[in-house]
Write a protein that holds these residues in place. Structure first.
Motif: not given
Length: 230
Positions: A80-89, A94-96, A108-116, A132-136
């Motif tokens: 349920y990770s908010p970055v890559y979790g398959p179960g997170s809405p 992102m696929v890593v 990753v392709t970022v869509g409208k829900p994450h618009e600024g 996420h990628v820095v820590a990973r």
């Protein structure tokens, strides 16, 4: 906290498939929810349906600190990770791909829900992807850690709907501290840096990890120092 018996490997695989399918459907729902222009009457029907779905899923809930049965806290795998979790809405997601020398590459392709700003990815989301990628990149070498500092430099606007590549690379490890960098580019223009970051990760001593993660009731090894040194 409710005691839940651990799942067998087969049970976990089956549940992960179901969680992933639900997550995918919910991401589609979130996307259309933030883009819809249907009449008010249709919005009211959707609201009622969404509340019915919430009632259905709320039949059995885990506590806020409880780890999901599909997760593996020893490896840091979070469904349920908010970055890559398959179960997170809310994940992009992102696929890593991990590389044992201390590098990871996310797509990753970022869509409208994450618009600024209109048509652009929110700066906080850009920072989240880089964090996420820095820590990973440190974690794939066995250096667990929490982000202590993260410095993000935004070079150019990041557009919605554009396939992105986010790379993390471990630079150094000194005891419980690791330094790593991240870079975000468009897939079709890898030579142009859109954003970059440098982070300091600090792994927790075992006794400190026990305190920090006590409410989970689980051994959370992915963020813990592998030894007492440092």
């Amino acid at each position: 906290m409710v005691e839940r018996p651990p799942l067998t490997a087969e049970e976990r695989a089956i549940r992960r498939d179901a969680v992933g399918a639900l997550g995918s459907a919910l991401r589609e729902l979130v996307d259309v929810a933030v883009r819809t222009e249907v009449p008010v009457e249709e919005l009211e029907k959707a609201t009622a349906a969404a509340r019915d779905l919430a009632d259905l899923l709320g039949g059995q809930l885990r506590e806020v600190h409880e780890i999901a049965t599909v997760d593996d806290p020893e490896t840091g795998e979070r469904w349920y990770s908010p970055v890559y979790g398959p179960g997170s809405p809310v994940a992009p997601p992102m696929v890593v791909e991990d590389f044992p020398e201390g590098r990871c590459v996310g797509r990753v392709t970022v869509g409208k829900p994450h618009e600024g700003p209109p048509g652009l990815v929110h700066g906080g989301v850009v920072a989240t992807l880089l964090d996420h990628v820095v820590a990973r990149s440190a974690r794939v070498t066995g250096h667990g850690g929490l982000t202590a500092t993260l410095t993000v430099t935004y070079r150019r606007p990041v557009h919605l709907g554009v396939p992105l590549v986010v790379t993390g690379e471990l630079l150094s490890v000194d005891g419980r501290r690791a330094r790593a960098v991240g870079r975000l580019v468009a897939e079709d223009d890898p030579g142009t840096t859109l954003a970059e970051a440098e982070g300091l990760l600090v792994s927790l001593r075992a006794e400190r990890a026990s305190e920090v993660f006590a409410r989970t009731g689980r051994n959370v090894g992915a963020w813990t120092s592998k030894s007492s040194d440092g």
